[in-house]
Design a protein around this motif. Sequence first.
Motif, short mmCIF file in Angstrom:
data_model
loop_
_atom_site.label_atom_id
_atom_site.label_comp_id
_atom_site.label_asym_id
_atom_site.label_seq_id
_atom_site.Cartn_x
_atom_site.Cartn_y
_atom_site.Cartn_z
N GLY A 126 0.63 -1.31 0.03
CA GLY A 126 -0.07 -0.03 -0.07
C GLY A 126 0.72 1.27 0.02
O GLY A 126 0.09 2.37 -0.13
N ALA A 127 2.14 1.20 0.19
CA ALA A 127 2.79 2.48 0.13
C ALA A 127 3.23 3.06 -1.20
O ALA A 127 3.13 2.27 -2.26
N ASN A 128 2.91 4.19 -1.44
CA ASN A 128 3.43 4.83 -2.58
C ASN A 128 4.78 5.09 -2.95
O ASN A 128 5.27 6.15 -2.16
N ARG A 129 5.34 4.45 -3.42
CA ARG A 129 6.95 4.76 -4.01
C ARG A 129 7.23 5.99 -4.14
O ARG A 129 8.20 6.49 -3.64
N ALA A 174 4.62 9.87 4.61
CA ALA A 174 4.22 10.58 3.53
C ALA A 174 4.07 9.70 2.34
O ALA A 174 2.99 9.88 1.45
N GLY A 175 4.55 8.35 2.39
CA GLY A 175 3.92 7.40 1.40
C GLY A 175 2.69 6.77 1.75
O GLY A 175 2.46 5.74 0.82
N GLY A 176 2.00 6.96 2.65
CA GLY A 176 0.93 6.26 3.17
C GLY A 176 0.84 5.24 4.32
O GLY A 176 -0.27 4.88 4.37
N TRP A 177 2.13 4.93 4.66
CA TRP A 177 2.14 4.20 6.15
C TRP A 177 1.25 4.89 7.31
O TRP A 177 1.61 6.04 7.54
N SER A 178 0.31 4.18 7.99
CA SER A 178 -0.53 4.55 8.92
C SER A 178 0.23 4.46 9.98
O SER A 178 1.06 3.27 10.47
N SER A 189 7.57 -0.62 22.28
CA SER A 189 7.24 -1.62 21.79
C SER A 189 7.54 -1.67 20.22
O SER A 189 7.40 -0.75 19.33
N ASN A 190 8.06 -2.80 19.53
CA ASN A 190 8.57 -3.05 18.34
C ASN A 190 7.26 -3.48 17.32
O ASN A 190 7.37 -3.67 16.45
N SER A 191 6.19 -3.34 18.24
CA SER A 191 4.78 -3.65 17.60
C SER A 191 4.10 -2.36 17.24
O SER A 191 3.02 -2.54 16.68
N GLU A 192 4.68 -1.29 17.75
CA GLU A 192 4.05 -0.03 17.38
C GLU A 192 4.89 0.95 16.68
O GLU A 192 6.06 0.68 16.67
N TRP A 193 4.21 1.93 15.99
CA TRP A 193 5.08 2.87 15.10
C TRP A 193 4.27 4.13 14.93
O TRP A 193 3.40 4.17 14.31
N TRP A 194 4.77 5.18 15.70
CA TRP A 194 3.96 6.33 15.81
C TRP A 194 4.77 7.63 16.18
O TRP A 194 6.07 7.56 16.84
N TYR A 195 4.63 8.46 15.90
CA TYR A 195 5.20 10.08 16.36
C TYR A 195 4.17 10.80 17.03
O TYR A 195 2.78 11.07 16.34
N ASN A 196 4.37 11.52 18.11
CA ASN A 196 3.88 12.38 18.67
C ASN A 196 4.22 13.98 18.55
O ASN A 196 5.40 14.35 18.87
N GLY A 197 3.47 14.69 17.62
CA GLY A 197 3.70 16.02 17.31
C GLY A 197 3.73 17.02 18.41
O GLY A 197 4.10 18.19 18.28
N LEU A 198 2.92 16.60 19.68
CA LEU A 198 2.58 17.48 20.74
C LEU A 198 3.59 17.31 21.78
O LEU A 198 4.07 18.39 22.46
#
Length: 372
Positions: A213-216, A251-255, A264-273
């Motif tokens: 699903g990522a947009n190369r 930017a390529g679409g990974w949610s 955790s290596n099962s989570e992937w996120w960034y907190n902008g606040l």
Amino acid sequence: MAIGVVLIGTLAAAPAVGVESSGSKVTVEEQLQTAISSEVEHRNAQALSPSSPQLLDLSKATAFRTSAQAKKVAGEDAQLRAQRDLLSRFDEAFTNFSSSVALDSVSSNGTSSTVQFTETTMMQRTADSSGQARPDYGYVFHATAVLQKEGGSWLIASVSHDAANTDLPETVLPSQAVLAARADGSIEKMLNKQKADVALRKSARSMGTQSLGANRAAVVDYAMKYWQQHNPAYRSIPDNCTNFVSQALSAGGWSQTGGLVYTSNSEWWYNGLLPVQTYTWVNAEDLYQFGFFNSNRFVMNQYPEPYLAGDIAFFQWHTELSDKMDHAAVLTFVDASGMPYFTENTNDHVNKSVVAMMAGYEITGNWEAFDI
């Protein structure tokens, strides 16, 4: 913040401090900048093909260095030309370049100055055997110059960089250990193996590009846009490579997934606040574990499938003694021969070739590319 910047072109001799030039006095910073720019330009010229008109022009340029530095540079020039010749044997050659130098800080006592500066350089590669253009190569490089005042002029006494920095520009000499590895033939053997691998991948029929699903194109576009001027929407960190790759994947679409356990290596996120993000967002090994083992968002580029722009590459530094991934980059270009080029942070490079990375002994012969 930079206190001065100069675009390198043809440099005229710098007048002494206090001498009128075009109606204004030449400052100490201007003289320091002229001397540093001249030194950078001379070093970069050693990477150009022997037939380059720019190389001939720069051979006539005025030098601003002490006699001791002149002797050191003469020896380094020979090594830089040997580096150029090694790279050219594997189709990595340059015809011209443009550079800018920004003075980040200056400490001076009147007769000696120490300058922290940032060099930004873009280099044009030669075309391939079919006449197809290869991508321009660029980098941002931080260094320190020490200058001495002699006879009213500021002269380069030394130029150095952090010895721990192994991800060096293609215009800079590597460590003595790397030069020794080149001399005993081990690096050229590794380069020949990589060249054969690329040729086989290029000639093989594609096994089909797997994608989740990522947009190369969007991943590549992001990397090309922000490799140098980092996106202000994100925090930069000292080792920014995986942070940069995660931004490109986003930017390529990974949610983003998860949101509770940043370790955790099962989570992937960034907190902008808040100043927090998962280890998987900023650490190469953790992103590798998340994408390949825990989420199936990475699909290993199967041998002999050709490399593709938009692949994500993971590397092990040659200097590290573990089997963990140390570095991540975006594969942003594949030339007509199938050779991959990478865009990365820490250090900031655009379209650095795998040939250069191996010739610098930065990475082991084993690295992995993943479809996304």
